[in-house]
Design a protein around this motif. Structure first.
Motif, short mmCIF file in Angstrom:
data_model
loop_
_atom_site.label_atom_id
_atom_site.label_comp_id
_atom_site.label_asym_id
_atom_site.label_seq_id
_atom_site.Cartn_x
_atom_site.Cartn_y
_atom_site.Cartn_z
N GLU A 144 12.50 8.61 5.48
CA GLU A 144 11.96 9.62 6.53
C GLU A 144 12.47 9.36 7.82
N ILE A 145 12.81 10.16 8.60
CA ILE A 145 13.33 10.25 10.20
C ILE A 145 12.17 10.92 10.88
N GLU A 146 11.62 10.32 11.96
CA GLU A 146 10.87 11.07 12.92
C GLU A 146 11.86 11.66 13.89
N ILE A 147 11.40 13.01 14.24
CA ILE A 147 12.11 13.59 15.39
C ILE A 147 11.18 14.29 16.22
N PRO A 148 11.06 13.44 17.43
CA PRO A 148 10.10 14.04 18.72
C PRO A 148 10.71 14.77 19.59
N VAL A 149 10.26 16.18 19.80
CA VAL A 149 11.10 17.01 20.72
C VAL A 149 10.33 17.00 22.05
N ASP A 152 6.64 18.70 20.39
CA ASP A 152 6.36 18.57 18.88
C ASP A 152 6.94 17.33 18.29
N GLU A 153 6.48 16.89 17.31
CA GLU A 153 7.10 15.86 16.41
C GLU A 153 7.16 16.05 14.96
N PHE A 154 8.14 15.90 14.27
CA PHE A 154 7.96 16.03 13.04
C PHE A 154 8.86 15.15 12.24
N GLU A 155 8.61 14.96 10.85
CA GLU A 155 9.47 14.03 10.06
C GLU A 155 10.34 14.83 9.12
N LEU A 156 11.53 14.39 8.85
CA LEU A 156 12.54 14.97 7.92
C LEU A 156 12.68 13.97 6.67
N GLY A 157 12.28 14.49 5.36
CA GLY A 157 12.45 13.57 4.39
C GLY A 157 11.60 14.54 3.13
N PRO A 158 11.43 13.87 2.11
CA PRO A 158 12.20 12.45 1.85
C PRO A 158 13.80 12.53 1.60
N LEU A 159 14.25 11.42 2.12
CA LEU A 159 15.72 11.08 2.19
C LEU A 159 16.36 10.33 1.13
N PRO A 160 17.27 10.74 0.38
CA PRO A 160 17.88 9.61 -0.53
C PRO A 160 17.88 8.19 -0.01
N LYS A 161 17.80 7.08 -0.75
CA LYS A 161 17.88 5.82 -0.04
C LYS A 161 19.41 5.40 -0.23
N ARG A 162 19.62 4.91 1.19
CA ARG A 162 21.04 4.66 1.71
C ARG A 162 21.15 3.55 2.43
#
Length: 528
Positions: free
Chosen positions: A440-445, A460-470
């Motif tokens: 997951e990656i947090e993106i605060p605006v 606002d603040e949101f999370e993008l995910g689930p992301l493939p493990k890399r």
């Protein structure tokens, strides 16, 4: 042509106005009492089930100060709620503004004999994303769609441009009851392009009123030995007297302030005072200095000088104070324009913008000319045109995200859209993961113009995910910012390399859902 009247609304801090465009004419619509403006004041009955708006609300404020609300515009976009009748009933700023807009709508519908389904609503140029969202929600609560949110100085300049065929560089000095805006606007062959804007959403005519209130309260304490702070009924009478004194000093050198039978702790006092204009101007010189400083900062940022301004346009009822015209005349070595009514210019400009959107005819004196300039690759198509009239506005504040500097682990502000960038506009940036196998990656605006992240406003603040493990730093995450023609932000994010191509779109956390707005609308008090 549309089936609903073409309407523009100036939702002001002190007074509001509504204008109608039809057949090449733009008219201010009177309310039910025949006035061309309506005080932006709401008063409630004892159970907050019925509401008064305008003069009726103002007239009962002394007797029921806890049930009367002034200057709600200053709270738009905040989480603050307004308590009515002590702590018995609670309203949001959107609900109170929605009640004012609903009253304007009802009066206009009665005058026109038609149902109003949409309108262009104005806001201060320096309103942020939350405040603009709140204004759109207030329109929804009033029962119509906000076709466009337009900046007040831009609307005023459009109203001015309808009366002149010359190309000019215009400074709009907009001092309303609760806010101040300064905007540089280029008029060129029917194109109204905002070059830059600056302002303060907590500076306006109300502050001049409060200077007189403080002067009066100090005098009362000195002469009568009482401090009325916290006594709402007495404070309301003093505020009314102060506001009347300010108005009197616009046409006279002295104002006589008389408050008979001022009640305080069971006793009554007869208050009399004389305030001279020069005293009042000394008391408020620092407020006026703030507006000039904001104009100077505007010139510096835009790369303009006072000599490059062809005309100064005064907008807002507070500009009727003689000290404003005097200071502007001294600063620019010329008098400001008297071409339009400062109380009505914004509503007229809003109706003109509504006419542009609805492909209605504008007044024939609109300057003609060439088509809009070609948008660059970072811009979306320009506003619709009619009679070769185009509005090009700018972002009032910078927008970006909060990031972490991996070298020192310190947060910093990364700007995606710079303030005073022409809108609508879109931009993006690429980011990645900071750890191995991060899902997951947090993106605060954020919104603001400070280099320090914490001094900007978290939208606002949101999370993008689930992301493939890399592994760390392998993922390619694209974050897109889109600022529309209303100055309202939409942000999306996606994993570029992900097979599905996930994308999440967010709106400001401040906003209400359609369901919430529907419930709020149903529960609004009845307007008497």
């Amino acid at each position: 042509m549309t089936g609903t009247p073409t309407i523009g609304i100036d939702l002001g801090t002190t007074n509001s106005a509504i204008a109608h465009a039809e057949g090449g004419n733009i008219d201010i619509l009177p309310n039910v009492t025949g006035d061309r403006t309506t005080p932006s004041v709401v008063a409630f009955d004892s159970r907050a089930e019925k509401a008064l708006v305008g003069k009726q609300a103002t007239n009962q404020a002394v007797n029921h100060p806890k049930r009367t609300v002034f200057s709600v515009k200053r709270y738009m976009g905040s989480d603050q709620t307004i308590l009515i009748g002590g702590r018995n009933y609670e309203f949001t700023p959107e609900e109170l503004s929605g009640i004012i807009l609903k009253k304007l709508k009802q009066d206009a519908e009665a005058y026109l004999g038609q149902t109003i389904e949409s309108a262009v609503i104005t806001v201060p140029a320096y309103f942020n994303d939350r405040q603009r969202q709140a204004t759109k929600h207030a329109g929804a609560l009033a029962g119509f769609d906000a076709d466009r949110i337009i900046n007040e100085p831009t609307a005023a300049c459009l109203a001015y441009g309808l009366q002149t065929a010359r190309d000019k560089t215009v400074l709009v000095y907009d001092l309303g009851g609760g806010t101040f805006d300064s905007s540089l606007i280029e008029i060129d062959s029917g194109i109204f392009e905002v070059v830059a804007t600056n302002g303060d959403t907590q500076l306006g005519g109300d502050d001049w009123d409060m200077a007189i209130v403080e002067w009066l309260e100090e005098r009362i304490e000195r002469e009568h030995g009482i401090s009325i702070e916290g006594t709402l009924a007495a404070e309301e009478r003093i505020f009314d007297a102060a506001q009347q004194a300010k108005h009197d000093l616009s046409t006279r050198q002295t104002a006589t302030i008389t408050i008979p039978f001022l009640e305080f702790e069971g006793d009554t006092y007869d208050i009399e005072a004389t305030l001279r204009r020069d005293t009042f101007e000394r008391m408020t010189r620092d407020l006026l200095d703030k507006t000039i400083n904001l104009c100077e900062a505007l010139f510096e940022e835009a790369g303009y000088s006072e000599r490059s301004i062809d005309e100064i346009l005064l907008v807002g009822g507070a500009t009727r104070m003689p000290q404003i015209k005097k200071r502007i005349t001294e600063y620019f070595d010329r008098e400001p324009s008297k071409r339009i009514n400062p109380d009505e210019a914004v509503a007229i400009g809003a109706a003109a913008q509504a006419a542009i959107i609805n492909h209605e005819i504008l007044p024939a004196s609109t300057p003609g000319g060439t088509t809009a300039p070609t948008a660059n690759t970072e811009r979306t198509p320009a506003t619709q045109t009619v009679n070769n009239t185009v509005l090009l506005d700018v972002a009032p504040q910078s927008l970006g995200v909060g990031l972490i500097d991996l070298e020192n682990n310190e947060p910093y502000y990364h700007v995606i859209i710079e303030r005073n960038t022409p809108i609508p506009v879109r931009n993006s940036y690429m980011t990645t993961t900071a750890q191995d196998s991060q899902t997951e990656i947090e993106i605060p605006v954020y919104q603001g113009d400070s280099d320090r992240l914490e001094e900007n406003e978290l939208l606002d603040e949101f999370e993008l995910g689930p992301l493939p493990k890399r592994p760390e730093g392998v993922a390619n995450i694209e974050v897109k910012f889109m600022l529309d023609e209303n100055g309202i932000l939409n942000v999306s994010a996606r994993d570029v390399d992900h097979e599905i191509g996930d994308e999440i779109e967010i709106q400001s956390v401040f906003g209400f859902t359609d369901k919430e707005l529907s419930i709020m609308q149903q529960n609004l008090p009845e307007i008497q």
